[in-house]
Write a protein that holds these residues in place. Structure first.
Motif, PDB file in Angstrom:
ATOM      1  N   VAL A 163       0.734  -1.098  -0.214  1.00 48.22           N
ATOM      2  CA  VAL A 163      -0.470   0.329  -0.025  1.00 48.22           C
ATOM      3  C   VAL A 163       1.205   0.957  -0.016  1.00 48.22           C
ATOM      4  CG1 VAL A 163      -2.248   1.700   0.905  1.00 48.22           C
ATOM      5  CG2 VAL A 163      -2.030  -1.225   0.937  1.00 48.22           C
ATOM      6  N   ILE A 164       0.917   1.725  -1.048  1.00 46.22           N
ATOM      7  CA  ILE A 164       1.884   3.005  -1.535  1.00 46.22           C
ATOM      8  C   ILE A 164       1.068   4.033  -2.221  1.00 46.22           C
ATOM      9  CG2 ILE A 164       3.704   1.818  -0.948  1.00 46.22           C
ATOM     10  CD1 ILE A 164       3.798   1.529  -4.817  1.00 46.22           C
ATOM     11  N   ILE A 165       1.717   5.497  -1.956  1.00 42.77           N
ATOM     12  CA  ILE A 165       1.394   6.292  -2.660  1.00 42.77           C
ATOM     13  C   ILE A 165       2.405   6.716  -4.182  1.00 42.77           C
ATOM     14  CG2 ILE A 165       0.929   8.089  -1.404  1.00 42.77           C
ATOM     15  CD1 ILE A 165       3.306   9.438  -1.777  1.00 42.77           C
ATOM     16  N   ASP A 166       2.057   7.005  -5.541  1.00 47.69           N
ATOM     17  CA  ASP A 166       2.587   7.192  -6.003  1.00 47.69           C
ATOM     18  C   ASP A 166       4.374   8.430  -6.172  1.00 47.69           C
ATOM     19  OD1 ASP A 166       3.837   7.739  -9.036  1.00 47.69           O
ATOM     20  OD2 ASP A 166       2.436   7.460  -9.842  1.00 47.69           O
ATOM     21  N   ASN A 167       5.019   7.685  -5.497  1.00 54.75           N
ATOM     22  CA  ASN A 167       6.483   8.483  -5.054  1.00 54.75           C
ATOM     23  C   ASN A 167       6.640   9.014  -6.349  1.00 54.75           C
ATOM     24  OD1 ASN A 167       6.492   8.382  -1.431  1.00 54.75           O
ATOM     25  ND2 ASN A 167       6.154   6.270  -2.759  1.00 54.75           N
ATOM     26  N   TYR A 168       6.840   8.442  -7.239  1.00 51.84           N
ATOM     27  CA  TYR A 168       7.842   9.158  -8.884  1.00 51.84           C
ATOM     28  C   TYR A 168       6.391  10.481  -8.796  1.00 51.84           C
ATOM     29  CZ  TYR A 168       8.712   9.443 -13.467  1.00 51.84           C
ATOM     30  OH  TYR A 168       8.948  10.175 -14.380  1.00 51.84           O
ATOM     31  N   GLN A 169       5.763  10.838  -9.116  1.00 48.14           N
ATOM     32  CA  GLN A 169       4.229  11.335  -9.457  1.00 48.14           C
ATOM     33  C   GLN A 169       4.603  12.869  -8.626  1.00 48.14           C
ATOM     34  OE1 GLN A 169       3.264  11.525 -12.854  1.00 48.14           O
ATOM     35  NE2 GLN A 169       2.509  12.981 -12.218  1.00 48.14           N
ATOM     36  N   CYS A 170       4.685  12.059  -7.459  1.00 46.56           N
ATOM     37  CA  CYS A 170       5.010  13.697  -6.754  1.00 46.56           C
ATOM     38  C   CYS A 170       5.801  14.110  -6.498  1.00 46.56           C
ATOM     39  CB  CYS A 170       5.331  12.412  -4.900  1.00 46.56           C
ATOM     40  SG  CYS A 170       2.975  11.769  -4.532  1.00 46.56           S
ATOM     41  N   GLY A 171       7.096  12.785  -6.999  1.00 43.93           N
ATOM     42  CA  GLY A 171       8.557  13.893  -6.445  1.00 43.93           C
ATOM     43  C   GLY A 171       8.596  15.305  -8.295  1.00 43.93           C
ATOM     44  N   TYR A 172       7.874  14.401  -9.453  1.00 43.64           N
ATOM     45  CA  TYR A 172       7.909  15.270 -10.579  1.00 43.64           C
ATOM     46  C   TYR A 172       7.268  16.339 -10.623  1.00 43.64           C
ATOM     47  CZ  TYR A 172       7.541  15.051 -15.772  1.00 43.64           C
ATOM     48  OH  TYR A 172       7.796  16.165 -16.569  1.00 43.64           O
ATOM     49  N   GLN A 173       6.088  15.894 -10.313  1.00 41.03           N
ATOM     50  CA  GLN A 173       5.310  16.817  -9.626  1.00 41.03           C
ATOM     51  C   GLN A 173       5.846  18.542  -8.851  1.00 41.03           C
ATOM     52  OE1 GLN A 173       1.570  15.580  -7.864  1.00 41.03           O
ATOM     53  NE2 GLN A 173       0.634  15.642  -9.086  1.00 41.03           N
ATOM     54  N   ALA A 174       7.084  17.981  -7.464  1.00 37.67           N
ATOM     55  CA  ALA A 174       7.459  18.830  -6.487  1.00 37.67           C
ATOM     56  C   ALA A 174       8.127  19.348  -7.828  1.00 37.67           C
ATOM     57  CB  ALA A 174       8.037  18.318  -5.559  1.00 37.67           C
ATOM     58  N   THR A 175       9.288  18.879  -8.274  1.00 39.43           N
ATOM     59  CA  THR A 175       9.951  19.790  -9.138  1.00 39.43           C
ATOM     60  C   THR A 175       9.529  20.362 -10.249  1.00 39.43           C
ATOM     61  OG1 THR A 175      10.983  17.853  -8.247  1.00 39.43           O
ATOM     62  CG2 THR A 175      11.892  18.971 -10.107  1.00 39.43           C
ATOM     63  N   ASN A 176       8.711  19.878 -11.258  1.00 43.29           N
ATOM     64  CA  ASN A 176       7.946  20.861 -12.277  1.00 43.29           C
ATOM     65  C   ASN A 176       7.446  21.766 -11.980  1.00 43.29           C
ATOM     66  OD1 ASN A 176       7.601  20.500 -14.836  1.00 43.29           O
ATOM     67  ND2 ASN A 176       5.444  20.805 -14.198  1.00 43.29           N
ATOM     68  N   HIS A 177       6.476  21.829 -10.113  1.00 44.17           N
ATOM     69  CA  HIS A 177       6.533  23.661  -9.699  1.00 44.17           C
ATOM     70  C   HIS A 177       7.218  23.995  -9.421  1.00 44.17           C
ATOM     71  CE1 HIS A 177       4.362  25.878  -7.450  1.00 44.17           C
ATOM     72  NE2 HIS A 177       5.313  25.546  -6.202  1.00 44.17           N
ATOM     73  N   LEU A 178       8.327  23.823  -9.002  1.00 43.54           N
ATOM     74  CA  LEU A 178       9.616  24.715  -9.588  1.00 43.54           C
ATOM     75  C   LEU A 178      10.201  25.252 -10.635  1.00 43.54           C
ATOM     76  CD1 LEU A 178      11.946  23.569  -5.772  1.00 43.54           C
ATOM     77  CD2 LEU A 178      10.117  24.847  -5.828  1.00 43.54           C
ATOM     78  N   VAL A 179      10.088  24.196 -11.502  1.00 37.43           N
ATOM     79  CA  VAL A 179      10.578  24.763 -12.455  1.00 37.43           C
ATOM     80  C   VAL A 179       9.635  25.941 -13.001  1.00 37.43           C
ATOM     81  CG1 VAL A 179      11.043  24.132 -15.046  1.00 37.43           C
ATOM     82  CG2 VAL A 179      11.686  22.020 -13.080  1.00 37.43           C
TER      83      VAL A 179
END
Length: 349
Positions: A163-179
């Motif tokens: 049982v997890i979250i989509d950690n890849y998507q979270c990392g992508y979203q956070a970084t993309n937001h900063l960009v």
């Protein structure tokens, strides 16, 4: 003080001049025993201080109605919220919990798993320690047909249910937001990459940079085996030594991010104007620090509830966890002031 003798059904039977079988049935509220007799026996049991031996009774029924919980740490908002979610479902279904704490140590985790196996728990939920590389200590559960579910820290290459979250998507979203906020030199502060949660976030960070045409600079990646609040000051010093100096930082831990922000501000750096910051988990500190911390909401309660419900449904024969390899719980990016270089008056909470 002299210890009082443990009261048995035979003591109750002798006092009331009844058979032990009658007493046993009455204590289990068997309708075959007259209602008045049942009440008399139950009142006498209470008066004498009799304790039900539910463990022995459950063993005879080949279940204990207990679930084992392995936690890698206790001093985090996320883990306590996971536990609250598990407890909510378990209590509603009449299950007790036995909680063990690995303290981020593989050997302690192994000992805890063996202890819970010996306590004959009906099922097990576990989050792996930072240095756990093998799941062999969980195999006795499989061999006995005892269900095991992993949550948060998992081994995605195993055949266990996760049982997890989509950690890849979270990392992508956070970084993309900063960009999107104009950051060109984005640092990553993360835990050990041997754990899925940190490795997947790292992969999302890397791909977000590449897809935005930005260089991946290894000098901007800081890996700490244990991210803690106390290490925030140490991390701030390392960030200030980075070349080039970051204009954005993605942390895999809110409290580390908050402490780092405090140190950076004390040295004259403005957040987010000079350095935008985003954390992970949505801990309480996010709303307390100034500026408020942007983060990824990791819903611990929901993770706990989903893991517990899945396990208990399996135990009740409603579902089969063998048919459920990965269960993904929804997460989301929460934008606050700490990351908003553009349009700082616009926040989403």
């Amino acid at each position: 003080m002299k210890q009082k003798k443990e009261i048995t059904i035979y003591d109750i039977a002798e006092k009331l001049q009844l058979s032990s079988a009658t007493v046993s049935r009455a204590l289990n509220d068997n309708p075959l025993i007259n209602k008045n007799t049942r009440k008399k026996i139950q009142d006498t049991a209470k008066e004498l201080g009799y304790r039900h031996n539910s463990f022995a009774r459950n063993l005879r029924a080949k279940n204990t109605h207990t679930i084992g919980i392995i936690m890698h740490e206790l001093n985090s908002h996320f883990m306590t919220s996971v536990l609250a979610g598990i407890e909510k479902i378990a209590a509603a279904e009449g299950y007790d919990l036995i909680i063990a704490h690995s303290s981020e140590n593989y050997h302690k985790e192994v000992a805890n798993v063996q202890n819970l196996f010996n306590k004959r728990v009906d099922g097990l939920m576990a989050s792996l320690a930072i240095d756990t590389t093998s799941l062999d200590h969980y195999l006795p559960f499989l061999e006995k047909g005892i269900p095991v579910i992993f949550y948060d820290r998992v081994d995605e290459s195993s055949d266990f249910t996760n049982v997890i979250i989509d950690n890849y998507q979270c990392g992508y979203q956070a970084t993309n937001h900063l960009v999107e906020q104009g950051c060109q030199h984005i640092a990553l502060v993360t835990g050990g990459l041997n754990r899925n949660v940190y490795f997947k976030r790292y992969q999302g960070y890397i791909d977000a940079l590449k897809n935005n045409g930005l260089e991946v600079n290894e000098n901007l990646i800081l890996i700490k085996e244990n991210l803690t609040q106390r290490k925030g000051a140490e991390i701030a010093e390392k960030i200030l030594d980075m070349k080039p100096l970051p204009d954005g930082i993605f942390f895999s831990h809110d409290f580390s991010a908050a402490m780092c922000m405090q140190v950076l501000k004390s040295k004259g750096w403005r957040i987010p104007e000079d350095i935008a910051v985003i954390g992970f988990n949505n801990d309480a500190i996010c709303d307390l620090i100034e500026p408020k911390l942007s983060t990824i909401n990791y819903p611990g309660n929901e993770v706990g509830e989903v893991a517990a419900r899945t396990l208990i449904n399996h135990l009740k024969g409603i579902a089969d966890i063998a048919q459920m390899k990965t269960i993904i719980v929804r997460s989301e990016l929460i934008i606050r002031e700490s990351s908003l270089k553009k349009n700082p008056q616009t926040t989403h909470t």
